[in-house]
Each structure stands twice: as structure tokens, then as C-alpha cells.
Design a protein around this motif. Structure first.
Motif, PDB file in Angstrom:
ATOM      1  N   GLU A   1     -11.780  15.428 -29.789  1.00  0.00           N
ATOM      2  CA  GLU A   1     -11.557  14.368 -30.783  1.00  0.00           C
ATOM      3  C   GLU A   1     -12.085  14.711 -32.168  1.00  0.00           C
ATOM      4  O   GLU A   1     -11.673  14.141 -33.170  1.00  0.00           O
ATOM      5  N   GLU A   2     -13.021  15.675 -32.222  1.00  0.00           N
ATOM      6  CA  GLU A   2     -13.544  16.117 -33.532  1.00  0.00           C
ATOM      7  C   GLU A   2     -12.676  17.221 -34.132  1.00  0.00           C
ATOM      8  O   GLU A   2     -13.012  17.765 -35.178  1.00  0.00           O
ATOM      9  N   GLY A   3     -11.641  17.605 -33.424  1.00  0.00           N
ATOM     10  CA  GLY A   3     -10.770  18.664 -33.941  1.00  0.00           C
ATOM     11  C   GLY A   3     -11.303  20.053 -33.641  1.00  0.00           C
ATOM     12  O   GLY A   3     -10.897  21.035 -34.264  1.00  0.00           O
ATOM     13  N   VAL A   4     -12.196  20.150 -32.659  1.00  0.00           N
ATOM     14  CA  VAL A   4     -12.808  21.445 -32.332  1.00  0.00           C
ATOM     15  C   VAL A   4     -12.247  21.950 -31.004  1.00  0.00           C
ATOM     16  O   VAL A   4     -12.053  21.176 -30.062  1.00  0.00           O
ATOM     17  N   LYS A   5     -11.980  23.261 -30.955  1.00  0.00           N
ATOM     18  CA  LYS A   5     -11.445  23.853 -29.720  1.00  0.00           C
ATOM     19  C   LYS A   5     -12.555  23.979 -28.678  1.00  0.00           C
ATOM     20  O   LYS A   5     -13.631  24.500 -28.966  1.00  0.00           O
ATOM     21  N   VAL A   6     -12.289  23.512 -27.476  1.00  0.00           N
ATOM     22  CA  VAL A   6     -13.315  23.539 -26.425  1.00  0.00           C
ATOM     23  C   VAL A   6     -12.754  24.270 -25.201  1.00  0.00           C
ATOM     24  O   VAL A   6     -11.620  24.028 -24.792  1.00  0.00           O
ATOM     25  N   MET A   7     -13.562  25.174 -24.632  1.00  0.00           N
ATOM     26  CA  MET A   7     -13.153  25.812 -23.375  1.00  0.00           C
ATOM     27  C   MET A   7     -14.012  25.251 -22.248  1.00  0.00           C
ATOM     28  O   MET A   7     -15.212  25.499 -22.194  1.00  0.00           O
ATOM     29  N   PRO A   8     -13.440  24.484 -21.347  1.00  0.00           N
ATOM     30  CA  PRO A   8     -14.257  23.900 -20.278  1.00  0.00           C
ATOM     31  C   PRO A   8     -14.662  24.965 -19.253  1.00  0.00           C
ATOM     32  O   PRO A   8     -13.999  25.997 -19.145  1.00  0.00           O
ATOM     33  N   ARG A   9     -15.738  24.702 -18.527  1.00  0.00           N
ATOM     34  CA  ARG A   9     -16.177  25.682 -17.519  1.00  0.00           C
ATOM     35  C   ARG A   9     -15.472  25.496 -16.197  1.00  0.00           C
ATOM     36  O   ARG A   9     -15.444  26.388 -15.363  1.00  0.00           O
ATOM     37  N   ILE A  10     -14.977  24.297 -16.002  1.00  0.00           N
ATOM     38  CA  ILE A  10     -14.297  24.008 -14.729  1.00  0.00           C
ATOM     39  C   ILE A  10     -12.876  23.498 -15.025  1.00  0.00           C
ATOM     40  O   ILE A  10     -12.606  23.084 -16.158  1.00  0.00           O
ATOM     41  N   PRO A  11     -12.002  23.533 -14.020  1.00  0.00           N
ATOM     42  CA  PRO A  11     -10.637  23.056 -14.275  1.00  0.00           C
ATOM     43  C   PRO A  11     -10.640  21.636 -14.868  1.00  0.00           C
ATOM     44  O   PRO A  11     -11.430  20.783 -14.456  1.00  0.00           O
ATOM     45  N   ASN A  12      -9.770  21.420 -15.836  1.00  0.00           N
ATOM     46  CA  ASN A  12      -9.737  20.132 -16.532  1.00  0.00           C
ATOM     47  C   ASN A  12      -8.329  19.582 -16.676  1.00  0.00           C
ATOM     48  O   ASN A  12      -8.124  18.529 -17.257  1.00  0.00           O
ATOM     49  N   THR A  13      -7.341  20.357 -16.190  1.00  0.00           N
ATOM     50  CA  THR A  13      -5.955  19.926 -16.400  1.00  0.00           C
ATOM     51  C   THR A  13      -5.110  20.194 -15.155  1.00  0.00           C
ATOM     52  O   THR A  13      -5.466  21.007 -14.309  1.00  0.00           O
ATOM     53  N   TYR A  14      -3.980  19.511 -15.116  1.00  0.00           N
ATOM     54  CA  TYR A  14      -2.965  19.847 -14.124  1.00  0.00           C
ATOM     55  C   TYR A  14      -1.889  20.659 -14.823  1.00  0.00           C
ATOM     56  O   TYR A  14      -1.413  20.279 -15.899  1.00  0.00           O
ATOM     57  N   LYS A  15      -1.515  21.745 -14.147  1.00  0.00           N
ATOM     58  CA  LYS A  15      -0.419  22.567 -14.644  1.00  0.00           C
ATOM     59  C   LYS A  15       0.744  22.360 -13.680  1.00  0.00           C
ATOM     60  O   LYS A  15       0.532  22.266 -12.468  1.00  0.00           O
ATOM     61  N   PHE A  16       1.955  22.295 -14.200  1.00  0.00           N
ATOM     62  CA  PHE A  16       3.128  22.097 -13.341  1.00  0.00           C
ATOM     63  C   PHE A  16       3.770  23.445 -13.064  1.00  0.00           C
ATOM     64  O   PHE A  16       4.155  24.134 -14.003  1.00  0.00           O
ATOM     65  N   GLU A  17       3.867  23.778 -11.784  1.00  0.00           N
ATOM     66  CA  GLU A  17       4.363  25.110 -11.454  1.00  0.00           C
ATOM     67  C   GLU A  17       5.471  25.088 -10.418  1.00  0.00           C
ATOM     68  O   GLU A  17       5.385  24.384  -9.412  1.00  0.00           O
ATOM     69  N   GLN A  18       6.480  25.923 -10.656  1.00  0.00           N
ATOM     70  CA  GLN A  18       7.490  26.174  -9.618  1.00  0.00           C
ATOM     71  C   GLN A  18       7.102  27.471  -8.915  1.00  0.00           C
ATOM     72  O   GLN A  18       6.584  28.392  -9.566  1.00  0.00           O
ATOM     73  N   PHE A  19       7.335  27.521  -7.630  1.00  0.00           N
ATOM     74  CA  PHE A  19       6.980  28.717  -6.863  1.00  0.00           C
ATOM     75  C   PHE A  19       8.225  29.379  -6.275  1.00  0.00           C
ATOM     76  O   PHE A  19       9.115  28.674  -5.765  1.00  0.00           O
ATOM     77  N   ILE A  20       8.216  30.695  -6.290  1.00  0.00           N
ATOM     78  CA  ILE A  20       9.338  31.444  -5.705  1.00  0.00           C
ATOM     79  C   ILE A  20       9.575  31.006  -4.264  1.00  0.00           C
ATOM     80  O   ILE A  20      10.701  30.837  -3.824  1.00  0.00           O
ATOM     81  N   PHE A  21       8.490  30.780  -3.528  1.00  0.00           N
ATOM     82  CA  PHE A  21       8.670  30.532  -2.090  1.00  0.00           C
ATOM     83  C   PHE A  21       9.458  29.262  -1.785  1.00  0.00           C
ATOM     84  O   PHE A  21       9.999  29.112  -0.686  1.00  0.00           O
ATOM     85  N   ASP A  22       9.562  28.354  -2.739  1.00  0.00           N
ATOM     86  CA  ASP A  22      10.373  27.161  -2.475  1.00  0.00           C
ATOM     87  C   ASP A  22      11.863  27.481  -2.402  1.00  0.00           C
ATOM     88  O   ASP A  22      12.648  26.638  -1.953  1.00  0.00           O
ATOM     89  N   SER A  23      12.229  28.676  -2.851  1.00  0.00           N
ATOM     90  CA  SER A  23      13.661  29.031  -2.765  1.00  0.00           C
ATOM     91  C   SER A  23      14.046  29.412  -1.340  1.00  0.00           C
ATOM     92  O   SER A  23      15.218  29.375  -0.979  1.00  0.00           O
ATOM     93  N   PHE A  24      13.065  29.786  -0.519  1.00  0.00           N
ATOM     94  CA  PHE A  24      13.398  30.311   0.819  1.00  0.00           C
ATOM     95  C   PHE A  24      14.180  29.308   1.666  1.00  0.00           C
ATOM     96  O   PHE A  24      15.047  29.663   2.438  1.00  0.00           O
ATOM     97  N   SER A  25      13.830  28.026   1.511  1.00  0.00           N
ATOM     98  CA  SER A  25      14.441  27.037   2.399  1.00  0.00           C
ATOM     99  C   SER A  25      15.901  26.758   2.032  1.00  0.00           C
ATOM    100  O   SER A  25      16.563  25.975   2.720  1.00  0.00           O
ATOM    101  N   TYR A  26      16.404  27.396   0.995  1.00  0.00           N
ATOM    102  CA  TYR A  26      17.826  27.258   0.688  1.00  0.00           C
ATOM    103  C   TYR A  26      18.658  28.286   1.461  1.00  0.00           C
ATOM    104  O   TYR A  26      19.862  28.374   1.296  1.00  0.00           O
ATOM    105  N   PHE A  27      17.966  29.100   2.272  1.00  0.00           N
ATOM    106  CA  PHE A  27      18.667  30.110   3.066  1.00  0.00           C
ATOM    107  C   PHE A  27      18.454  29.795   4.549  1.00  0.00           C
ATOM    108  O   PHE A  27      17.466  29.147   4.907  1.00  0.00           O
ATOM    109  N   ASP A  28      19.381  30.266   5.393  1.00  0.00           N
ATOM    110  CA  ASP A  28      19.231  29.980   6.821  1.00  0.00           C
ATOM    111  C   ASP A  28      18.217  30.900   7.465  1.00  0.00           C
ATOM    112  O   ASP A  28      17.571  30.550   8.443  1.00  0.00           O
ATOM    113  N   THR A  29      18.124  32.086   6.911  1.00  0.00           N
ATOM    114  CA  THR A  29      17.206  33.032   7.517  1.00  0.00           C
ATOM    115  C   THR A  29      16.642  33.959   6.444  1.00  0.00           C
ATOM    116  O   THR A  29      17.182  34.039   5.344  1.00  0.00           O
TER     117      THR A  29
END
Ligand code: UTP
Length: 414
Positions: free
Chosen positions: A347-375
Motif C-alpha cells: 500500500e506504500e508503493g514499495v515492492k515486497v518479497m514475501p518469505r512464504i507463499p502469498n498468492t494463488y497461481k492458476f495453472e494448466q497441466f499437461i497431464f490433464d490432456s491424457f484423459s482425452y485419449f482412450d489409452t
């Protein structure tokens, strides 16, 4: 309506007005950059993902069954040779391309440079990019070819990555055979569902997961290019595994002889490791399922050969036929939320690097493509021969452990 008013209305609707906290102090160029970026953001989709994640998900009733796999060291050697020969022919005829995923943030290591520039303590030191490059150079020499190497970067690390390769003279790799392409990004949200600022005039956006590889290859025109180049199979893997076998004629031979469209290398789950995902069939389709879905009884189940059924884990080493890659580039893969450490403007306009996770990142994973195949083909390999990733400075997947396995593999090669 002017742009500013449009943005104010939009932010109010989604309760994100804090993104304009420093607006009045910005130059007119900066104001435009910020407004244009905000207009491009799909708040509806993003906040839906966030809220869905907050909901209690009822335990799914899906049916979990075994997904058959081949164990490399149980294939008889004359049969192995037959497949290897087939794979070698395909590699020599230029039918293989390699994609290295290097668009991740590497938040656990917390480096300033892209993860691929991280050096392990060999003598002389070698970066992860150099290690992958040497893999390909060895294959090129062995199979008398020049494998096209595609490297997926992110908007955050693309420039530095390309400069790094240029400074290193591409490690002697034919420059025209290395292609960089940028993946897409999405904003991150904090634990209250608020987007954060990366600069006073920029909303923080980060790479949206390695599953974006399909779409970004297509968007950059590289699937078409591969088709024109006569590519039949594409090996896709991460940057951080120092003993990865990027070019494996056995896998290629098995895949093409068996007409498999997709395949993955696996290693048997190490009981000390907190790997939460194992290969299985879910509702009849190849999948990776959370260990929470594997009961104690299932965990102990063995097949006729005495091998555990539900313990094969993903090492991010996949072979896709070009046809499958094309198909996947038209899918809309689901998003997963990952907790990550991301710097932000306070809020003061200063860049801060937290020591622990502080955010959610939205990610797609390659492995979710597997279920579109029969084998799919799963090839179980020995962990100590093919899997030594570097993820963080503590725990099971450290640079020291990876170095040990890398040196061991080098000794065996000589
Ligand atoms: P990880 O999921 O281990 O993430 O990526 P990471 O970025 O390396 O590290 P952390 O989790 O932030 O500490 C596995 C592979 O997928 C690539 C990474 O570069 C790595 O090769 N990846 C990940 C991408 O290419 N893009 C992404 O958006 C995420």
C-alpha cells in the motif's frame, strides 16, 4: 465511455479498485499501459476459478482402475533392440522434435535468473540449459541429425533466456535449430481474491502452467511448422531434471509400433516422497489421480508380476504424436490453483518479497490432456537413471542430490 471510466466500473464490479491506488501518480503512458492491461483481463473467469477453489469439493464418485504400464527392464533385450532400431530410424530421418518447458517461475528456488540458467557444481559448472543441450548434441552426433529444439519461455523470462543463449553462443548448437516461444500468462490473486500489482502501473501476471504448451505452440504457428518439417513425434519435458533422457529411441519405437498417440515415462513412487499423484484409469480414461483417491488397500495391490499397480508417478517426460499435439491444442484444459510466493507492490508503493507463499497461481497441466485419449503408453524407468529434478534447496529434490545422480550417470556413460 472513456477508458478510465470503463476501468473504474469494471474494477468496482469485481471489487478490485485497489489496482488504481497509484493511478494519479503515473505518467500518461503508464496510465494507458495499466488501463489497457486491466481491460484485457477476464475477471469473470479468474474470480470464478478462485471462488470454485474455495468451495468444498464433494468426494468424486469416479471409478479408479489400473492403468497398464511397461517396465523397461522387463522387456527382453532382443525385443528392446527391435524397438530401439525403429526409434533410431525415425530420429535419424528427422521425425522427432523436442520441446523444453522453461516458462515456470521457479519460485521454490527463488532465483533472479530463469531456472534454466541455474548451474550445478560440476567442474566446470553447467547450467540446466547446457545439460539439456548436451543431451541433444549427443543424440545429433549419434543419429547424424539436427533435432529441432523448441524452448517455451514466459514473457517474464524470455528476453533473459534468449540473451543467455546468445552470450553462450548457443552452446555450439545450430542456432537455426533452436526456437524460443513465449507461453501465456494470467494474473495471480492473493488469499482474499484480490489481484496484485507488479509495478505501480502493472498488474502481476505469471505463466499459466505447463499445459499452455499446446496452445502456445499452435498460436505461434509451430505445430504447422512441425508438420511441414515432417515431424511425427514431439518429446516434451521440464527444464529441471538433470538426468532426463530427452531422446529415447526405445520410447519412440514402442510408441510408433504400438500406434500410441501419447506416452509418458514413469518412476515408481518412492515411499518417502510426498508425491501426491499417481497414474491410473479414471472413469475409463488415462489420468493422474491424487494419492488421496488411492486407499491403503489399493496402494498395496500388485499385478501378476509382483509390481505395484497404483504407484507410477509422473516425471514430466512425455512423447506426443504430432496428431495428438494438434488435438490437444484445441482443448480447453482445466485450471489448478497452486500456492506460490510472488512479490507485490504494497500500500506504500514499495515492492515486497514475501518469505512464504502469498498468492494463488492458476495453472494448466499437461497431464490433464491424457484423459482425452482412450489409452496411453506408460514406460516405467529407473529413477536413478532418469529422474533427478531440482526444485528447492531443501527436501528431496535439491541441487546436491541432482548433482550426485548426474555425476553417477556421467561415470556410467564413460
Ligand atoms: P514446476 O511445476 O516444478 O514449477 O515446473 P517451477 O516453475 O519450475 O518451480 P516452482 O514450483 O515455482 O518452484 C515443472 C516444469 O514446467 C515448467 C517449468 O519451467 C519446469 O520445467 N513450467 C511450469 C512452465 O514451462 N510453465 C509454467 O507455467 C509452469
Amino acid at each position: 465511455m472513456n477508458k478510465y471510466r470503463k476501468v473504474v466500473k469494471l474494477l468496482k464490479k469485481y471489487d478490485q479498485e485497489h489496482l488504481l491506488l497509484f493511478y494519479d501518480s503515473l505518467t500518461s503512458d503508464e496510465k494507458n499501459i495499466l488501463l489497457d492491461q486491466i481491460i484485457r483481463i477476464d475477471f469473470e473467469k479468474l474470480l470464478l476459478l478462485y471462488h470454485d477453489y474455495q468451495k468444498e469439493v464433494p468426494f468424486s464418485n469416479s471409478v479408479i482402475e489400473p492403468l497398464e504400464y511397461i517396465q523397461e527392464n522387463m522387456i527382453e533385450s532382443d525385443i528392446q533392440l527391435k524397438y530401439i532400431k525403429k526409434g533410431e530410424q525415425m530420429i535419424s530421418s528427422g521425425e522427432l522434435a523436442v520441446v523444453t518447458l522453461a516458462g515456470g517461475q521457479g519460485t521454490r528456488l527463488g532465483l533472479k535468473l530463469p531456472k534454466g540458467c541455474f548451474e550445478i557444481e560440476t567442474e566446470p559448472r553447467k547450467s540446466l540449459f547446457q545439460i539439456q543441450c548436451e543431451n541433444l548434441q549427443r543424440a545429433n552426433a549419434k543419429y547424424n541429425t539436427k533435432i529441432h529444439w523448441y524452448i517455451m519461455t514466459s514473457p517474464d523470462n524470455d528476453e533473459v533466456t534468449q540473451k543467455y543463449f546468445n552470450d553462450k553462443n548457443y552452446f555450439g548448437y545450430p542456432k537455426e535449430k533452436i526456437t524460443f516461444f513465449k507461453q501465456n500468462t494470467l494474473p495471480v490473486v492473493d488469499y482474499h481474491g484480490k489481484l496484485i500489482l507488479d509495478k505501480l502501473y502493472k498488474v502481476k501476471e505469471v505463466s499459466n502452467g505447463n499445459g499452455d504448451v499446446f496452445i502456445s505452440l499452435k498460436e505461434n504457428g509451430f505445430i504447422k511448422k512441425m508438420e511441414l518439417e515432417g515431424i511425427k513425434y514431439v518429446h516434451i519435458s521440464g527444464i529441471d531434471n538433470v538426468i532426463l533422457k530427452t531422446v529415447d529411441p526405445l520410447l519412440i519405437g514402442l510408441c510408433s509400433s504400438g500406434n500410441y498417440k501419447i506416452s509418458s515415462k514413469t518412476v515408481t513412487k518412492n515411499e518417502n516422497e510426498s508425491n501426491e499423484w499417481v497414474f491410473a484409469r479414471k472413469d475409463g480414461k488415462p489420468s493422474i489421480v491424487s494419492s488421496k483417491r488411492i486407499t491403503e488397500e489399493m496402494n498395496e495391490l500388485k499385478d501378476e508380476e509382483g509390481r505395484y499397480i497404483y504407484r507410477e508417478t509422473n516425471i514430466l517426460s512425455h512423447l506426443f504424436s504430432l496428431e495428438a499435439l494438434k488435438y490437444c491444442s484445441n482443448l480447453e484444459l482445466p485450471y489448478h490453483l497452486a500456492e506460490k510466493r510472488n512479490d507485490y507492490i504494497n500500500e506504500e508503493g514499495v515492492k515486497v518479497m514475501p518469505r512464504i507463499p502469498n498468492t494463488y497461481k492458476f495453472e494448466q497441466f499437461i497431464f490433464d490432456s491424457f484423459s482425452y485419449f482412450d489409452t496411453m503408453l506408460l514406460l516405467n524407468v529407473k529413477r536413478e537413471e532418469e529422474f533427478a529434478p531440482i526444485k528447492s534447496f531443501t527436501g528431496e529434490q535439491t541441487p546436491e542430490k541432482a548433482l550426485e545422480l548426474y555425476l553417477q550417470k556421467e561415470r556410467n556413460r564413460n
